[in-house]
Structure formats: C-alpha cells, structure tokens
Design a protein around this motif. Sequence first.
Motif, PDB file in Angstrom:
ATOM      1  N   TRP A  34       0.820  -1.202   0.000  1.00  0.00           N
ATOM      2  CA  TRP A  34       0.000   0.000   0.000  1.00  0.00           C
ATOM      3  C   TRP A  34       0.859   1.259   0.000  1.00  0.00           C
ATOM      4  O   TRP A  34       1.920   1.303   0.629  1.00  0.00           O
ATOM      5  CB  TRP A  34      -0.938   0.000   1.207  1.00  0.00           C
ATOM      6  N   ASN A  35       0.362   2.250  -0.706  1.00  0.00           N
ATOM      7  CA  ASN A  35       1.036   3.536  -0.819  1.00  0.00           C
ATOM      8  C   ASN A  35       0.158   4.661  -0.294  1.00  0.00           C
ATOM      9  O   ASN A  35      -1.083   4.552  -0.307  1.00  0.00           O
ATOM     10  CB  ASN A  35       1.311   3.884  -2.300  1.00  0.00           C
ATOM     11  N   TRP A  36       0.791   5.720   0.100  1.00  0.00           N
ATOM     12  CA  TRP A  36       0.144   7.022   0.218  1.00  0.00           C
ATOM     13  C   TRP A  36       0.773   7.919  -0.851  1.00  0.00           C
ATOM     14  O   TRP A  36       1.998   7.926  -1.017  1.00  0.00           O
ATOM     15  CB  TRP A  36       0.354   7.644   1.590  1.00  0.00           C
ATOM     16  N   VAL A  37      -0.091   8.632  -1.565  1.00  0.00           N
ATOM     17  CA  VAL A  37       0.360   9.609  -2.548  1.00  0.00           C
ATOM     18  C   VAL A  37      -0.391  10.900  -2.255  1.00  0.00           C
ATOM     19  O   VAL A  37      -1.394  10.907  -1.531  1.00  0.00           O
ATOM     20  CB  VAL A  37       0.101   9.148  -3.997  1.00  0.00           C
ATOM     21  N   TRP A  47       4.374  10.554  -4.962  1.00  0.00           N
ATOM     22  CA  TRP A  47       4.445   9.418  -4.047  1.00  0.00           C
ATOM     23  C   TRP A  47       4.990   9.897  -2.705  1.00  0.00           C
ATOM     24  O   TRP A  47       5.971  10.653  -2.655  1.00  0.00           O
ATOM     25  CB  TRP A  47       5.320   8.316  -4.633  1.00  0.00           C
ATOM     26  N   SER A  49       4.723   7.551   0.539  1.00  0.00           N
ATOM     27  CA  SER A  49       5.195   6.469   1.396  1.00  0.00           C
ATOM     28  C   SER A  49       4.622   5.142   0.927  1.00  0.00           C
ATOM     29  O   SER A  49       3.608   5.106   0.224  1.00  0.00           O
ATOM     30  CB  SER A  49       4.777   6.740   2.847  1.00  0.00           C
ATOM     31  N   ARG A  50       5.276   4.051   1.329  1.00  0.00           N
ATOM     32  CA  ARG A  50       4.844   2.705   0.963  1.00  0.00           C
ATOM     33  C   ARG A  50       5.076   1.774   2.133  1.00  0.00           C
ATOM     34  O   ARG A  50       6.052   1.927   2.877  1.00  0.00           O
ATOM     35  CB  ARG A  50       5.625   2.221  -0.252  1.00  0.00           C
ATOM     36  N   THR A  57       8.969  -0.346   5.330  1.00  0.00           N
ATOM     37  CA  THR A  57       8.426   0.926   4.865  1.00  0.00           C
ATOM     38  C   THR A  57       9.430   1.701   4.017  1.00  0.00           C
ATOM     39  O   THR A  57      10.634   1.461   4.092  1.00  0.00           O
ATOM     40  CB  THR A  57       8.008   1.806   6.054  1.00  0.00           C
ATOM     41  N   TYR A  59       9.930   5.910   2.243  1.00  0.00           N
ATOM     42  CA  TYR A  59       9.418   7.273   2.285  1.00  0.00           C
ATOM     43  C   TYR A  59      10.108   8.150   1.242  1.00  0.00           C
ATOM     44  O   TYR A  59      11.290   7.959   0.941  1.00  0.00           O
ATOM     45  CB  TYR A  59       9.663   7.896   3.666  1.00  0.00           C
ATOM     46  N   CYS A  95      -4.694   7.033  -0.559  1.00  0.00           N
ATOM     47  CA  CYS A  95      -4.005   5.751  -0.444  1.00  0.00           C
ATOM     48  C   CYS A  95      -4.284   4.955  -1.716  1.00  0.00           C
ATOM     49  O   CYS A  95      -5.342   5.102  -2.335  1.00  0.00           O
ATOM     50  CB  CYS A  95      -4.435   4.979   0.796  1.00  0.00           C
ATOM     51  N   TYR A  98      -0.479  -0.798  -4.491  1.00  0.00           N
ATOM     52  CA  TYR A  98       0.715  -0.672  -5.315  1.00  0.00           C
ATOM     53  C   TYR A  98       0.397  -0.975  -6.773  1.00  0.00           C
ATOM     54  O   TYR A  98      -0.206  -1.994  -7.086  1.00  0.00           O
ATOM     55  CB  TYR A  98       1.790  -1.625  -4.809  1.00  0.00           C
TER      56      TYR A  98
END
Length: 113
Positions: A34-37, A47, A49-50, A57, A59, A95, A98
């Motif tokens: 999972w990512n946060w963009v 992008w 974090s993952r 993790t 960043y 979120c 991937y």
Amino acid sequence: EVQLVESGGGLVQPGGSLRLSCAASEFTFSTAIWNWVRQAPGKGLEWVSRIYVDGTTAYADSVKGRFTISRDNAENTVYLHMNSLKPDDTAVYYCTKYGDRPRGQGTQVTVSS
C-alpha cells in the motif's frame, strides 16, 4: 473493484500533526503493498510512502523522518502519521494499492498559520 475511504485530514498549523486513515474493502488487503500519494494544488501526483507485506516501509525524501506509515491487517486499514507538518505538505492525500491509481475521494490536508 477495491473501494478506499481516506479520512483524517484537516487544517493544521505548521509544526502540527495529523493521522490519516485509509479503510479498504479489499479481501486481499494483508497480502498487498500500500502507498500514500498526494496531489498539491496545480501539481501532479507525488508518491509519499509505501508499506510492504512484511511491514517494511519507504518514504519520499521530502517526508522522511516526519511521516510514519503503518497498517492494521485485521482492520484493513492503512495509516499515515504526519508530524512537523509544513506548508509544502498541503495537498489531497490518497491511499493506493501498489501499481494502481487513486480510487478514493482523498482527504485534504492544509498546513497554514
């Protein structure tokens, strides 16, 4: 199709903190990356974090040391803990699974005094 609901955004002063949440309707949540963009006004997706299946993790340099990503497989939820927020962190945060595009409505984070 996976459904994602982001929440936790808001208006915060520089130096403040927020915790974002992303609830996923994904039965394979625990086996996905999972990512946060984020997308700032007038800019493209960035992008942030993952988090991998094993909890490892990664960043972006712009948030390293200030943001922490975590996951709760029992709750199908990904979190982004954000500390020492800066005006440059102002954006809509999403979120994503991937390799996938943002599918939720995102949550607005505004850092301003």
